[in-house]
Design a protein around this motif. Structure first.
Motif, PDB file in Angstrom:
ATOM      1  N   UNK A 250      10.315  13.678  -4.304  1.00 50.59           N
ATOM      2  CA  UNK A 250       9.579  12.342  -4.762  1.00 50.59           C
ATOM      3  C   UNK A 250       8.306  12.342  -4.225  1.00 50.59           C
ATOM      4  N   UNK A 251       7.968  12.767  -3.197  1.00 51.53           N
ATOM      5  CA  UNK A 251       6.796  12.789  -2.602  1.00 51.53           C
ATOM      6  C   UNK A 251       6.185  11.446  -1.882  1.00 51.53           C
TER       7      UNK A 251
ATOM      8  N   UNK B  62      -6.047  -0.698 -13.642  1.00 49.93           N
ATOM      9  CA  UNK B  62      -6.398   0.686 -13.357  1.00 49.93           C
ATOM     10  C   UNK B  62      -6.000   1.019 -12.105  1.00 49.93           C
ATOM     11  N   UNK B  63      -5.074   1.708 -11.486  1.00 48.69           N
ATOM     12  CA  UNK B  63      -4.648   1.951 -10.255  1.00 48.69           C
ATOM     13  C   UNK B  63      -5.300   3.142  -9.808  1.00 48.69           C
ATOM     14  N   UNK B  64      -5.428   2.999  -8.477  1.00 49.63           N
ATOM     15  CA  UNK B  64      -5.763   4.303  -7.738  1.00 49.63           C
ATOM     16  C   UNK B  64      -5.017   4.648  -6.675  1.00 49.63           C
ATOM     17  N   UNK B  65      -4.248   5.777  -6.718  1.00 45.39           N
ATOM     18  CA  UNK B  65      -3.499   5.967  -5.868  1.00 45.39           C
ATOM     19  C   UNK B  65      -3.783   7.318  -5.168  1.00 45.39           C
ATOM     20  N   UNK B  66      -3.225   7.627  -3.726  1.00 37.68           N
ATOM     21  CA  UNK B  66      -3.059   8.895  -2.907  1.00 37.68           C
ATOM     22  C   UNK B  66      -1.840   9.343  -3.193  1.00 37.68           C
ATOM     23  N   UNK B  67      -1.561  10.418  -3.736  1.00 33.51           N
ATOM     24  CA  UNK B  67      -0.392  11.190  -3.823  1.00 33.51           C
ATOM     25  C   UNK B  67      -0.195  12.634  -3.064  1.00 33.51           C
ATOM     26  N   UNK B  68       0.877  12.824  -2.801  1.00 32.38           N
ATOM     27  CA  UNK B  68       1.091  14.157  -1.708  1.00 32.38           C
ATOM     28  C   UNK B  68       2.493  14.295  -1.703  1.00 32.38           C
TER      29      UNK B  68
ATOM     30  N   UNK C 251       4.203  11.512  10.461  1.00 39.84           N
ATOM     31  CA  UNK C 251       3.847  11.511   9.069  1.00 39.84           C
ATOM     32  C   UNK C 251       4.398  10.690   7.935  1.00 39.84           C
ATOM     33  N   UNK C 252       4.111  10.825   6.799  1.00 39.61           N
ATOM     34  CA  UNK C 252       4.907  10.603   5.633  1.00 39.61           C
ATOM     35  C   UNK C 252       5.270  11.817   4.888  1.00 39.61           C
ATOM     36  N   UNK C 253       6.607  11.777   4.540  1.00 40.91           N
ATOM     37  CA  UNK C 253       7.166  12.887   3.845  1.00 40.91           C
ATOM     38  C   UNK C 253       8.223  12.428   2.678  1.00 40.91           C
ATOM     39  N   UNK C 254       8.496  13.188   1.653  1.00 43.47           N
ATOM     40  CA  UNK C 254       9.244  12.762   0.595  1.00 43.47           C
ATOM     41  C   UNK C 254      10.719  12.455   1.198  1.00 43.47           C
ATOM     42  N   UNK C 255      11.473  11.836   0.255  1.00 46.33           N
ATOM     43  CA  UNK C 255      12.640  11.293   0.295  1.00 46.33           C
ATOM     44  C   UNK C 255      13.750  12.664   0.790  1.00 46.33           C
ATOM     45  N   UNK C 256      14.191  12.329   1.834  1.00 51.86           N
ATOM     46  CA  UNK C 256      15.144  13.449   2.539  1.00 51.86           C
ATOM     47  C   UNK C 256      14.592  14.377   3.375  1.00 51.86           C
ATOM     48  N   UNK C 257      13.276  14.087   3.654  1.00 52.48           N
ATOM     49  CA  UNK C 257      12.346  15.119   4.250  1.00 52.48           C
ATOM     50  C   UNK C 257      12.288  14.710   5.965  1.00 52.48           C
TER      51      UNK C 257
ATOM     52  N   UNK D  38       0.822  -1.135  -0.183  1.00 51.54           N
ATOM     53  CA  UNK D  38      -0.052  -0.015  -0.114  1.00 51.54           C
ATOM     54  C   UNK D  38       0.853   1.384  -0.004  1.00 51.54           C
ATOM     55  N   UNK D  39       1.795   1.360   0.926  1.00 50.06           N
ATOM     56  CA  UNK D  39       2.712   2.542   1.039  1.00 50.06           C
ATOM     57  C   UNK D  39       3.783   2.231   0.065  1.00 50.06           C
ATOM     58  N   UNK D  40       3.831   2.694  -1.333  1.00 47.59           N
ATOM     59  CA  UNK D  40       4.793   2.505  -2.175  1.00 47.59           C
ATOM     60  C   UNK D  40       6.002   3.410  -2.044  1.00 47.59           C
ATOM     61  N   UNK D  41       5.851   4.771  -1.474  1.00 47.16           N
ATOM     62  CA  UNK D  41       6.740   5.654  -1.489  1.00 47.16           C
ATOM     63  C   UNK D  41       6.732   6.390  -0.299  1.00 47.16           C
ATOM     64  N   UNK D  42       7.791   7.187   0.115  1.00 54.25           N
ATOM     65  CA  UNK D  42       7.487   8.171   1.363  1.00 54.25           C
ATOM     66  C   UNK D  42       8.722   7.791   2.310  1.00 54.25           C
ATOM     67  N   UNK D  43       8.967   8.611   3.278  1.00 57.73           N
ATOM     68  CA  UNK D  43       9.689   8.567   4.533  1.00 57.73           C
ATOM     69  C   UNK D  43       8.976   8.770   5.611  1.00 57.73           C
ATOM     70  N   UNK D  44       9.008   7.708   6.657  1.00 54.73           N
ATOM     71  CA  UNK D  44       8.481   7.752   7.832  1.00 54.73           C
ATOM     72  C   UNK D  44       8.855   8.541   8.917  1.00 54.73           C
ATOM     73  N   UNK D  45       8.091   9.394   9.507  1.00 54.52           N
ATOM     74  CA  UNK D  45       8.694  10.171  10.710  1.00 54.52           C
ATOM     75  C   UNK D  45       7.791  10.110  11.677  1.00 54.52           C
TER      76      UNK D  45
END
Length: 287
Positions: A129-130, A140-146, A106-112, A83-90
């Motif tokens: 990278x988000x 037909x994927x459905x994604x949340x992006x931020x 939260x979840x932040x981008x790489x290096x965040x 489910x969580x395919x990209x992001x940095x855990x903080x």
């Protein structure tokens, strides 16, 4: 030295001793206790936890701060989930001896990163990278992006709390045969704001509760409930309080003060008896 003068001297010594004990017994007031915790991501199926980033927990008994947990675990801590395919855990939390506490997660981008200021405020560096959360795979994927999805909270032993969620450039991207469709998500959502992704999931933004009653608060930036499989994703959960006012504790317990008072009274009785005996001959009393 006359008997009366000697008695006055001993009485003064007793009074001074009692006064010193009162000062020592009162002791300094302890500072207030506080607590907070933060969890970047939690996954569950049918109400049963399946994966988590863990929790950073901070507490302070008014004298000593204690913090446990990994503030920035690797994404691999979530295991084989897809489910969580990209992001940095903080996830960060602080608890102070003045009865205040704060948490950010939260979840932040790489290096965040996320840091907590002296006033309990959270400074978020989005990174690059988000963030991506895949709700539905296949053709037909459905994604949340931020760019970042975070929550924050503060609490005080006065009972005051604050909480908020921030979703930076967040949207749901639904791929279709005719191209992607975008559902924007509020950057600063109202408490408990709901969003429907038809046929896929329901979202709750900035969910807030008071887990320990008034004076405590828990904020979740994003909760995803998939319509099939009973899967739930909690992103950026921050909890603060309940922080407690600590009353001063006397060095000598109440029972000790009772015994002390009795001893003082008994001492005065002995002194008074001696003074009476010493006065009898001078007054010419018969034996």
């Amino acid at each position: 030295m006359t008997t009366a003068a000697h008695l006055r001297r001993r009485a003064g010594m007793v009074t001074a001793l009692v006064g010193a004990l009162v000062v020592v017994g009162a002791g300094p007031a302890l500072a207030d206790s506080s607590q907070a915790s933060a969890t970047a991501v939690g996954l569950s199926t049918n109400g049963n936890p399946t994966a988590s980033s863990g929790t950073v927990a901070a507490s302070n008994d008014g004298q000593t701060p204690v913090t446990t947990g990994d503030p920035q675990p690797a994404l691999t801590v979530l295991g084989s989930q897809t489910l969580i395919t990209s992001g940095t855990l903080v996830q960060r939390a602080v608890a102070r001896a003045d009865g205040t506490s704060a948490a950010c997660s939260g979840l932040v981008g790489s290096g965040g990163s996320i840091t907590i200021g002296a006033d309990g405020s959270c400074t978020v560096v989005n990174g690059s990278g988000g963030v991506s959360i895949r709700l539905l795979g296949g053709g037909l994927p459905v994604d949340i992006r931020a760019d970042a999805i975070t929550s924050r909270c503060t609490a005080s032993s006065s009972g005051a709390t604050t909480a908020a969620a921030a979703l930076v450039n967040a949207r749901v991207v639904v791929s279709t045969a005719l191209g992607p469709t975008t559902i924007p998500l509020a950057a600063a959502p109202a408490v408990g704001a709901g969003v429907s992704v038809p046929g896929v999931a329901t979202l709750v933004l900035n969910g807030q509760t008071a887990p320990q009653g008034a004076g405590s608060v828990r904020a979740g930036a994003l909760t995803v409930n998939l319509l099939t499989g009973g899967v739930r994703v909690d992103v950026a959960t921050s909890s603060c309080g309940l922080n407690v006012v600590t009353l001063p504790v006397p060095a000598v317990p109440i029972s000790g003060w009772t015994a002390l008072a009795a001893a003082v009274v008994a001492g005065w009785g002995v002194l008074a008896a001696r003074w009476v005996r010493a006065r009898r001959p001078a007054a010419g009393w018969a034996a």
